[in-house]
Motif scaffolding. Structure first.
Motif, PDB file in Angstrom:
ATOM      1  N   ALA A   1       0.825  -1.210   0.000  1.00  0.00           N
ATOM      2  CA  ALA A   1       0.000   0.000   0.000  1.00  0.00           C
ATOM      3  C   ALA A   1       0.861   1.263   0.000  1.00  0.00           C
ATOM      4  O   ALA A   1       0.578   2.225  -0.730  1.00  0.00           O
ATOM      5  N   LEU A   2       1.921   1.284   0.797  1.00  0.00           N
ATOM      6  CA  LEU A   2       2.770   2.470   0.881  1.00  0.00           C
ATOM      7  C   LEU A   2       3.560   2.686  -0.411  1.00  0.00           C
ATOM      8  O   LEU A   2       3.761   3.832  -0.837  1.00  0.00           O
TER       9      LEU A   2
ATOM     10  N   LEU B   1      15.191  13.171  10.261  1.00  0.00           N
ATOM     11  CA  LEU B   1      15.735  11.893   9.800  1.00  0.00           C
ATOM     12  C   LEU B   1      15.748  11.794   8.272  1.00  0.00           C
ATOM     13  O   LEU B   1      16.765  11.375   7.691  1.00  0.00           O
ATOM     14  N   PRO B   2      14.659  12.160   7.568  1.00  0.00           N
ATOM     15  CA  PRO B   2      14.760  12.159   6.099  1.00  0.00           C
ATOM     16  C   PRO B   2      15.869  13.054   5.573  1.00  0.00           C
ATOM     17  O   PRO B   2      16.515  12.736   4.564  1.00  0.00           O
ATOM     18  N   ALA B   3      16.116  14.209   6.247  1.00  0.00           N
ATOM     19  CA  ALA B   3      17.195  15.089   5.806  1.00  0.00           C
ATOM     20  C   ALA B   3      18.554  14.419   5.948  1.00  0.00           C
ATOM     21  O   ALA B   3      19.447  14.621   5.119  1.00  0.00           O
ATOM     22  N   LYS B   4      18.704  13.585   6.995  1.00  0.00           N
ATOM     23  CA  LYS B   4      19.962  12.859   7.168  1.00  0.00           C
ATOM     24  C   LYS B   4      20.194  11.852   6.048  1.00  0.00           C
ATOM     25  O   LYS B   4      21.333  11.475   5.756  1.00  0.00           O
TER      26      LYS B   4
ATOM     27  N   TRP C   1       9.873  16.949   0.650  1.00  0.00           N
ATOM     28  CA  TRP C   1       9.792  16.688   2.093  1.00  0.00           C
ATOM     29  C   TRP C   1       8.716  15.648   2.380  1.00  0.00           C
ATOM     30  O   TRP C   1       8.938  14.713   3.159  1.00  0.00           O
ATOM     31  N   LEU C   2       7.556  15.782   1.736  1.00  0.00           N
ATOM     32  CA  LEU C   2       6.468  14.834   1.951  1.00  0.00           C
ATOM     33  C   LEU C   2       6.860  13.437   1.455  1.00  0.00           C
ATOM     34  O   LEU C   2       6.586  12.428   2.124  1.00  0.00           O
TER      35      LEU C   2
ATOM     36  N   LEU D   1       7.337   9.972   3.778  1.00  0.00           N
ATOM     37  CA  LEU D   1       6.654   8.726   3.452  1.00  0.00           C
ATOM     38  C   LEU D   1       7.638   7.567   3.319  1.00  0.00           C
ATOM     39  O   LEU D   1       7.385   6.452   3.811  1.00  0.00           O
ATOM     40  N   VAL D   2       8.774   7.824   2.686  1.00  0.00           N
ATOM     41  CA  VAL D   2       9.764   6.757   2.492  1.00  0.00           C
ATOM     42  C   VAL D   2      10.396   6.350   3.818  1.00  0.00           C
ATOM     43  O   VAL D   2      10.504   5.153   4.140  1.00  0.00           O
ATOM     44  N   VAL D   3      10.809   7.322   4.615  1.00  0.00           N
ATOM     45  CA  VAL D   3      11.580   7.034   5.828  1.00  0.00           C
ATOM     46  C   VAL D   3      10.706   6.488   6.948  1.00  0.00           C
ATOM     47  O   VAL D   3      11.088   5.533   7.641  1.00  0.00           O
ATOM     48  N   TYR D   4       9.526   7.078   7.138  1.00  0.00           N
ATOM     49  CA  TYR D   4       8.679   6.652   8.248  1.00  0.00           C
ATOM     50  C   TYR D   4       7.615   5.641   7.843  1.00  0.00           C
ATOM     51  O   TYR D   4       6.947   5.081   8.727  1.00  0.00           O
TER      52      TYR D   4
END
Length: 335
Positions: free
Chosen positions: A197-198, A238-241, A272-273, A277-280
């Protein structure tokens, strides 16, 4: 009707792990059937099994295979397995459509600005809740675990017909529970469905954001703008890292829906969105799914027959008699 040669070829094509699970599944099915409706007539099967090498567990498996073939239990197992795989495929298709629908619902049709927080909640809210519940389930006993895996099992049980057909999923469930694979199998199904789904939501986000223009804003009545800035930076840390861009504080404050921002600002909000979605979303489900699949396979490789189980313990004296006549080994001593 397939010939014996084709059946033997199909059996030879099965993987060793699949053959091991199938053999133990048939043994548990025969055990449950005898527990419900009494012992089966097995004189010929016992005679053939006692001629084979191997210990008591191997002989129990061999007896069960002979009885399952004679009682036509193998077609029931194959039919239930096909139905289970069909239902699982339908659930994956439903997950695919649900993920795509969630992404389209989060973005809207482009006629109105997209509230970043609402979009984030639509994409990750239910996923985050169920993932936290799965983590909390390790504090509970395995039988208390619920989720999409339980939904799959419930649907497959509805397709079982007849008394023997109803025993097939029960035997499978007992087998998994004794091997310690029940929690991990249900977790594998649940995580892989969420991952589907993701990934579908990510694909739709990439397609829609690449072909349409959207304006991202934040809106609040009670909170101060600095609170939203801190929240956005905390979520995007965290996504920025990992390489995903994050809007700076000035751009976040300016995204209040009153000021007109350049297209570059909307691109940063879009990335950013996607990064959130990818990281979390995708990465936790991918790691948890891989863990559950690996744990399921490891548990199934450790399947063993427990001779002390009711139904198996009564077979010890018949499959491994303490004394067995082997004929005359030498002439009698004249003296």
């Amino acid at each position: 009707m397939p010939s014996p040669t084709s059946r033997d070829s199909a059996s030879a094509a099965e993987s060793p792990g699949s053959s091991l699970v199938r053999a133990h599944w048939l043994a548990e099915l025969v055990r449950l059937r005898e527990a419900h409706w009494g012992p089966l007539e097995d004189a010929d099967a016992v005679r053939r099994v006692r001629q084979q090498d191997g210990g008591l567990p191997a002989r129990i498996l061999a007896r069960a295979a002979l009885l399952a073939r004679r009682e036509n239990l193998i077609p029931l197992v194959d039919a239930w397995r096909r139905s289970a795989l069909g239902i699982l495929a339908a659930l994956f298709l439903l997950a695919l459509l649900s993920g795509a629908g969630a992404a389209l619902g989060a973005l809207g049709d482009g006629s109105r600005p997209v509230n970043v927080l609402w979009a984030l909640g639509a994409l990750l809210g239910l996923h985050a809740l169920t993932f936290l519940l799965w983590l909390a389930s390790f504090l509970l006993r395995a039988s208390a675990v619920t989720g999409l895996g339980r939904l799959w099992l419930w649907a497959t049980r509805k397709l079982a017909r007849g008394p023997d057909g109803a025993l097939v999923p029960q035997a499978f469930l007992n087998l998994l529970a004794r091997a310690g694979a029940l929690r991990w199998l249900f977790g594998s199904i649940s995580h892989l469905l969420w991952l589907t789904a993701l990934c579908a939501a990510l694909a739709v986000l990439l397609a829609v954001l690449s072909t349409a223009s959207y304006r991202f804003i934040w809106a609040t009545t009670l909170l101060a703008p600095d609170t939203f800035v801190s929240l956005t930076q905390a979520i995007g840390w965290l996504p920025a890292k990992l390489g995903f861009p994050m809007p700076d504080a000035a751009m976040i404050r300016a995204s209040d829906g009153v000021q007109v921002l350049p297209a570059a600002a909307q691109v940063q909000w879009s990335l950013w969105l996607i990064g959130v979605l990818v990281v979390y979303g995708i990465l936790p489900r991918l790691l948890a799914g891989a863990l559950c699949v690996a744990s399921t396979l490891r548990a199934l490789r450790g399947l063993r027959i427990d001779p002390s189980l009711p139904g198996f313990s009564a077979l010890r004296d018949r499959l491994e008699p303490p004394a067995q006549s082997t004929g005359i080994d030498r002439p009698v001593d004249p003296l």
